[in-house]
Structures are given as C-alpha cells and as structure tokens.
Design an enzyme around this catalytic site. Structure first.
Site, PDB file in Angstrom:
ATOM      1  CG  ASP A  57      -9.501 -12.578   0.707  1.00  0.00           C
ATOM      2  OD1 ASP A  57      -9.948 -12.543  -0.291  1.00  0.00           O
ATOM      3  OD2 ASP A  57     -10.074 -13.814   1.326  1.00  0.00           O
TER       4      ASP A  57
ATOM      5  CG  HIS B 253      -7.917  -3.748  -1.324  1.00  0.00           C
ATOM      6  ND1 HIS B 253      -8.886  -3.127  -1.438  1.00  0.00           N
ATOM      7  CD2 HIS B 253      -6.844  -3.007  -1.268  1.00  0.00           C
ATOM      8  CE1 HIS B 253      -8.628  -1.804  -1.370  1.00  0.00           C
ATOM      9  NE2 HIS B 253      -7.145  -1.679  -1.157  1.00  0.00           N
TER      10      HIS B 253
ATOM     11  NE  ARG C  49      -4.117   2.002   2.187  1.00  0.00           N
ATOM     12  CZ  ARG C  49      -4.376   2.645   3.248  1.00  0.00           C
ATOM     13  NH1 ARG C  49      -3.765   2.480   4.328  1.00  0.00           N
ATOM     14  NH2 ARG C  49      -5.133   3.650   3.209  1.00  0.00           N
TER      15      ARG C  49
ATOM     16  CG  HIS D 294      -1.454   5.450   0.012  1.00  0.00           C
ATOM     17  ND1 HIS D 294      -2.120   5.744   0.873  1.00  0.00           N
ATOM     18  CD2 HIS D 294      -2.286   4.575  -0.811  1.00  0.00           C
ATOM     19  CE1 HIS D 294      -3.369   5.027   1.108  1.00  0.00           C
ATOM     20  NE2 HIS D 294      -3.596   4.415  -0.016  1.00  0.00           N
ATOM     21  CG  ASP D 295       6.159   7.156  -3.046  1.00  0.00           C
ATOM     22  OD1 ASP D 295       5.977   8.499  -3.028  1.00  0.00           O
ATOM     23  OD2 ASP D 295       7.053   6.544  -3.867  1.00  0.00           O
TER      24      ASP D 295
ATOM     25  CB  VAL E  30       0.319  11.379  -3.440  1.00  0.00           C
ATOM     26  CG1 VAL E  30       0.652  12.738  -3.046  1.00  0.00           C
ATOM     27  CG2 VAL E  30      -0.859  10.678  -2.975  1.00  0.00           C
TER      28      VAL E  30
ATOM     29  CG  ASN F  47      -1.411   8.436   3.601  1.00  0.00           C
ATOM     30  OD1 ASN F  47      -1.755   7.320   2.861  1.00  0.00           O
ATOM     31  ND2 ASN F  47      -0.444   9.194   2.953  1.00  0.00           N
TER      32      ASN F  47
ATOM     33  CD  GLU G 113       2.893  12.825  -0.119  1.00  0.00           C
ATOM     34  OE1 GLU G 113       2.675  11.571  -0.177  1.00  0.00           O
ATOM     35  OE2 GLU G 113       3.357  13.786  -0.849  1.00  0.00           O
TER      36      GLU G 113
ATOM     37  N   PRO H  83      -8.016   7.682  -3.818  1.00  0.00           N
ATOM     38  CG  PRO H  83      -7.895   6.283  -5.653  1.00  0.00           C
ATOM     39  CD  PRO H  83      -6.891   6.975  -4.716  1.00  0.00           C
TER      40      PRO H  83
ATOM     41  CG  ASP I 108       7.725  11.925  -5.151  1.00  0.00           C
ATOM     42  OD1 ASP I 108       7.086  11.488  -4.234  1.00  0.00           O
ATOM     43  OD2 ASP I 108       7.177  13.076  -5.584  1.00  0.00           O
TER      44      ASP I 108
HETATM   45  C1  HEM Z   1      -9.241   1.234  -6.173  1.00  0.00           C
HETATM   46  C2  HEM Z   1      -8.827   2.260  -5.185  1.00  0.00           C
HETATM   47  C3  HEM Z   1      -8.689   1.733  -3.799  1.00  0.00           C
HETATM   48  C4  HEM Z   1      -9.467   2.281  -2.677  1.00  0.00           C
HETATM   49  C5  HEM Z   1     -10.646   3.078  -2.454  1.00  0.00           C
HETATM   50  C6  HEM Z   1      -8.462   1.847  -1.548  1.00  0.00           C
HETATM   51  C7  HEM Z   1      -8.884   1.923  -0.131  1.00  0.00           C
HETATM   52  C8  HEM Z   1      -8.115   1.406   0.846  1.00  0.00           C
HETATM   53  C9  HEM Z   1      -8.580   1.548   2.292  1.00  0.00           C
HETATM   54  C10 HEM Z   1      -9.719   2.546   2.756  1.00  0.00           C
HETATM   55  C11 HEM Z   1      -7.830   0.785   3.013  1.00  0.00           C
HETATM   56  C12 HEM Z   1      -8.031   0.485   4.464  1.00  0.00           C
HETATM   57  C13 HEM Z   1      -7.264   1.636   5.279  1.00  0.00           C
HETATM   58  C14 HEM Z   1      -7.444   1.711   6.589  1.00  0.00           C
HETATM   59  O1  HEM Z   1      -8.039   0.935   7.157  1.00  0.00           O
HETATM   60  O2  HEM Z   1      -7.052   2.836   7.101  1.00  0.00           O
HETATM   61  C15 HEM Z   1      -6.944  -0.012   1.873  1.00  0.00           C
HETATM   62  C16 HEM Z   1      -5.964  -0.891   2.348  1.00  0.00           C
HETATM   63  C17 HEM Z   1      -4.952  -1.419   1.555  1.00  0.00           C
HETATM   64  N1  HEM Z   1      -4.940  -1.022   0.154  1.00  0.00           N
HETATM   65 FE1  HEM Z   1      -5.971  -0.071  -1.151  1.00  0.00          FE
HETATM   66  N2  HEM Z   1      -7.426   1.159  -2.031  1.00  0.00           N
HETATM   67  C18 HEM Z   1      -7.630   1.110  -3.584  1.00  0.00           C
HETATM   68  C19 HEM Z   1      -6.551   0.620  -4.073  1.00  0.00           C
HETATM   69  C20 HEM Z   1      -5.314   0.191  -3.869  1.00  0.00           C
HETATM   70  C21 HEM Z   1      -4.328  -0.410  -4.876  1.00  0.00           C
HETATM   71  C22 HEM Z   1      -4.156   0.274  -6.215  1.00  0.00           C
HETATM   72  C23 HEM Z   1      -3.203  -0.798  -4.015  1.00  0.00           C
HETATM   73  C24 HEM Z   1      -1.923  -1.503  -4.389  1.00  0.00           C
HETATM   74  C25 HEM Z   1      -1.577  -1.726  -5.698  1.00  0.00           C
HETATM   75  C26 HEM Z   1      -3.822  -1.156  -2.570  1.00  0.00           C
HETATM   76  C27 HEM Z   1      -3.240  -1.837  -1.513  1.00  0.00           C
HETATM   77  C28 HEM Z   1      -3.969  -1.713  -0.165  1.00  0.00           C
HETATM   78  C29 HEM Z   1      -3.274  -2.666   0.755  1.00  0.00           C
HETATM   79  C30 HEM Z   1      -2.312  -3.654   0.678  1.00  0.00           C
HETATM   80  C31 HEM Z   1      -4.107  -2.294   1.912  1.00  0.00           C
HETATM   81  C32 HEM Z   1      -4.052  -2.987   3.162  1.00  0.00           C
HETATM   82  C33 HEM Z   1      -2.950  -2.086   3.920  1.00  0.00           C
HETATM   83  C34 HEM Z   1      -2.697  -2.802   5.487  1.00  0.00           C
HETATM   84  O3  HEM Z   1      -3.153  -3.967   5.748  1.00  0.00           O
HETATM   85  O4  HEM Z   1      -2.067  -2.274   6.041  1.00  0.00           O
HETATM   86  N3  HEM Z   1      -5.157  -0.505  -2.661  1.00  0.00           N
HETATM   87  N4  HEM Z   1      -7.215   0.350   0.677  1.00  0.00           N
HETATM   88  C1  LIG Z   2     -11.220  10.902  -7.185  1.00  0.00           C
HETATM   89  O1  LIG Z   2     -12.381  11.360  -7.634  1.00  0.00           O
HETATM   90  C2  LIG Z   2     -12.955  12.097  -6.576  1.00  0.00           C
HETATM   91  C3  LIG Z   2     -14.528  12.515  -6.982  1.00  0.00           C
HETATM   92  O2  LIG Z   2     -14.294  13.042  -8.365  1.00  0.00           O
HETATM   93  C4  LIG Z   2     -11.963  13.359  -6.514  1.00  0.00           C
HETATM   94  O3  LIG Z   2     -12.520  14.208  -5.486  1.00  0.00           O
HETATM   95  C5  LIG Z   2     -10.735  12.847  -6.057  1.00  0.00           C
HETATM   96  O4  LIG Z   2      -9.790  14.187  -5.864  1.00  0.00           O
HETATM   97  C6  LIG Z   2      -9.962  11.940  -6.978  1.00  0.00           C
HETATM   98  N1  LIG Z   2      -8.621  11.460  -6.642  1.00  0.00           N
HETATM   99  C7  LIG Z   2      -8.188  11.191  -7.483  1.00  0.00           C
HETATM  100  C8  LIG Z   2      -6.650  10.343  -7.048  1.00  0.00           C
HETATM  101  O5  LIG Z   2      -7.881  11.201  -8.762  1.00  0.00           O
END
Ligand code: HEM
Ligand SMILES: *[C@@H]1O[C@H](CO)[C@@H](O)[C@H](O)[C@H]1NC(C)=O
Ligand SMILES: *[C@@H]1O[C@H](CO)[C@@H](O)[C@H](O)[C@H]1NC(C)=O
Ligand SMILES: *[C@@H]1O[C@H](CO)[C@@H](O)[C@H](O)[C@H]1NC(C)=O
Length: 319
Positions: free
Chosen positions: A239, A194, A62, A66-67, A70, A95, A89, A164, A74
């Site tokens: 999961d 996820h 993750r 997040h790097d 945003v 975060n 950040e 997102p 970098d």
């Molecule tokens: C599609 C849009 C995505 C959304 C809305 C999203 C949102 C989230 C949220 C809300 C969490 C839980 C955070 C918390 O409880 O504080 C999470 C966890 C996580 N996300 Fe995403 N995520 C997205 C895409 C991704 C992507 C692209 C990756 C990596 C390639 C990723 C990797 C992870 C991982 C591995 C966790 C678990 C982190 C942990 O256990 O500490 N996510 N995500």
């Molecule tokens: C994702 O979309 C929401 C709603 O349009 C917007 O507020 C947000 O800035 C967007 N985030 C990214 C990373 O594009």
C-alpha cells in the site's frame, strides 16, 4: 431400520453425524483448561515484536495464508529440510527469500511450552493466533480464533510452489480460491491483507512498466526503486500511502489504479470483482466483518484434530 421410515429421526441422525464429522472440532476455548494463558502469551509477544518492527505483522499474516493454503493449517510451512522426508515449503517459489516470522514463532513456542508443558499448544494454532493479533495491532479487526489444530508430520513443497501467483489474471485467481472452497468475494476480502507489507521488485516490475491499468504518480515513485532492470529484490510497500495500517486503504488504492502487483489490480480492472472492491473501499466495517469471517474459514482448511498429527516440541521439526 425404523429410522428409514421416520424422516425426522433420520434427518436428526444425519445432522448429528454431519455436525460431529465436519466441524473439525476447533473451538476458541480449546486451551481454556490446559493453557489458559496461551492467548495472552502470544499477544504480548506479537505486540512487542511489532512495536520493534512493524513489518513483522505483515509477515505473520502471510505466514498464516501460506500455511493454510498448502495442504491445510498444519504448520507444514514451518518445517525445515532437516530430514530426507521433508521437502521444506520454505524453499518453494513463493516462500524462498520472502516468507518470515519463523524466529518469532519459535520464541512464542518456547514461552508457551514453559508456561504449559506438554507440549500443549500446537505450532499451527500459534500461527493462527499470531496472524489475528497482527491484524489487531496494525489497526484492523478482531475475531475469535477457533483452536485445537495439530501439527503435520510432512511438508508439501510442490503445493507451496503453486500458491497464487502475482502474475495471474482474475479468472485464475478466482479459480485458485474456488478450488479451496472460497467465493470470489472472499478472495477479494482476504486480499485486503495487502493493505500491509511489502513485495519485491521482480514481482511487480512488469505490471509497473507494461501494465495498462497503472496510475502514473505512484508508479513513478515506485520505479525509482524498481528500475526496468536490476534491483530485483528491492522492496516496495503493497500500500503506497499507509503501508503499516491494516484497513480498507487497499481497496481505495485499487480504485485509484495503484495496485502494486498485477494480481492486485486485477481485482479492479473492469471485471466481475469490481463491485466488491468498491463496496469495501467505502465500507470499512463491511471489510472488517467479512475479513474476520474469511480468516476463520481460511483457518479451517484441512485441520488435523483429535489424534491426527502431533503437537510439535520444536516448530521447525517433527517430534
Ligand atoms: C489473491 C492472491 C494472492 C497473491 C497472488 C499474493 C501474492 C503475494 C506476493 C507475490 C507477495 C510479495 C512476496 C514477495 O515479495 O516475496 C505477497 C505479500 C503479502 N501477502 Fe499476498 N497474495 C495473495 C493473497 C494473500 C492473502 C489471502 C493474504 C492473507 C490473508 C496475503 C497476505 C500477504 C501479506 C501480509 C504480504 C506482505 C508480506 C510481508 O510484508 O512480508 N496475501 N503476496
Ligand atoms: C492456481 O492456478 C494456476 C493456474 O491454473 C495453477 O497452476 C495453480 O496450481 C493454482 N494454485 C492453486 C493454489 O490453486
Ligand atoms: C514489458 O513487456 C515486454 C514484452 O512482453 C517485455 O519484453 C519487457 O521485458 C517488459 N518490461 C518490463 C520492465 O518488464
Ligand atoms: C534498491 O534500493 C536501495 C535502497 O532504497 C537503493 O539504494 C538502490 O538504488 C535500489 N536499487 C536500484 C537498482 O534501484
């Protein structure tokens, strides 16, 4: 100029120009001569950290997302608020009290700088290698990580606030990713991350109690630790069945309507991405191949190369 009357020469010239300018000069062999042990050092640190605590792997994966999402890959995400110019950040909505892996990145950085003084290896490259190694350690796929990123001298908290959201609908999620140059299919494949890790109750409660596309058995188990009020920070596995195995189990769960967050289940809710979810749920190899390619693409977002940015000495602060 003769070349303007000579299309093949012009095309060739533009090709060279484009290839030089656009391909951010990242290369898997970037440290081959300057720090040939870099990949091994990162791998063994990630491996032993995951052996101690499986959750580390998800945190590192993750952290990379997040790097990169945003501004770009970098290491802006690692900067602490230790200067007035740095709006960290780490304090952003997405975060704060959530992102982790920072201590391990520091540890790896110290080991790398000892082996290869300079410093030579950037914090942003460490994140990229560590994310890949995490996927491998958790049973996922392996890809060659292009390297040569340099580290930013700024952070961007505002953009981190706009990562997102788990409350977004499919169209918004797709837009969030297409805005960064990703297809809807790449958004779906990256979301396969996820298959590992956890989320806080406050981020999936509404989906759990009010969602229309929620399987009852898994929901009831989750409700026991995430009541309709209270326990906001209680964690649930993303999961339900194999929380530490990186694989296409995520998609199989979505088909069973067991997505933890609203944003997860949106990928399989009668919309345009259902077919991708179906494909990946049935074809682990396709998932792995596409995931690796999408992670390489994610790792190319706005990288600093050449003489831009710097190689930080301490990942938490600019030099
Ligand atoms: C599609 C849009 C995505 C959304 C809305 C999203 C949102 C989230 C949220 C809300 C969490 C839980 C955070 C918390 O409880 O504080 C999470 C966890 C996580 N996300 Fe995403 N995520 C997205 C895409 C991704 C992507 C692209 C990756 C990596 C390639 C990723 C990797 C992870 C991982 C591995 C966790 C678990 C982190 C942990 O256990 O500490 N996510 N995500
Ligand atoms: C994702 O979309 C929401 C709603 O349009 C917007 O507020 C947000 O800035 C967007 N985030 C990214 C990373 O594009
Ligand atoms: C369910 O939705 C209603 C109406 O939006 C809201 O008031 C309530 O807080 C939600 N319940 C949960 C547990 O989130
Ligand atoms: C939060 O989780 C802990 C540990 O599983 C549990 O003891 C506690 O009851 C939960 N809180 C709520 C409000 O359910």
């Amino acid at each position: 100029m003769a070349s303007y009357r000579n299309p093949p020469a012009l095309v060739f010239f533009l090709f060279i120009l484009f290839a030089t300018v656009s391909h951010a000069q990242l290369s898997p062999s970037f440290y081959a001569t300057t720090c040939s042990s870099a990949a091994d050092i990162v791998q063994s640190a990630v491996r032993s950290a995951i052996n101690r605590d499986k959750g580390t792997g998800a945190r590192l994966i993750r952290l990379f997302f997040h790097d990169c999402f945003v501004v770009g890959c970098d290491a802006g995400v690692l900067l602490d608020a230790n200067l007035p110019s740095i709006d960290s950040e780490k304090n952003s909505i997405s975060n704060e009290n959530s992102l982790g892996g920072f201590d391990l990145i520091d540890k790896i950085k110290t080991a790398l700088d000892k082996a290869c003084p300079g410093p030579v290896v950037s914090c942003s490259d460490i994140i990229a290698i560590a994310a890949r190694d995490s996927v491998v350690e958790l049973g996922g796929t392996r890809w060659e990580v292009p390297l040569g990123r340099r580290d930013a001298r700024t952070a961007n908290r505002n953009e981190a606030d706009n990562l997102p959201s788990p409350f977004s609908d499919l169209q918004v999620l797709i837009k969030n990713f297409t805005d960064k140059g990703f297809t809807a299919k790449e958004m779906v494949v990256l979301s396969g991350a996820h298959s590992v890790g956890v989320a806080r109750c406050s981020l999936f409660r509404d989906h759990l109690y009010n969602g229309t596309n929620v399987e009852v058995t898994a929901a009831n188990e989750r409700k026991s630790k995430c009541p309709s009020t209270g326990g906001d920070d209680n964690l649930s596995n993303l999961d339900h069945q194999s929380p530490n195995r990186f694989g296409n189990n995520y998609y199989q769960a979505l088909i069973k309507r067991r997505g933890l967050m609203h944003s997860d289940q949106e990928l399989f809710n009668g919309g345009s991405t259902d077919d991708f979810v179906k494909t990946y749920s049935q074809d682990s190899q396709a998932f792995f191949a596409d995931f690796g390619n999408a992670m390489i693409k994610l790792g190319n977002l706005n990288t600093l190369t050449g003489n831009k940015g710097e190689i930080r000495t301490n990942c938490r602060k600019i030099n």
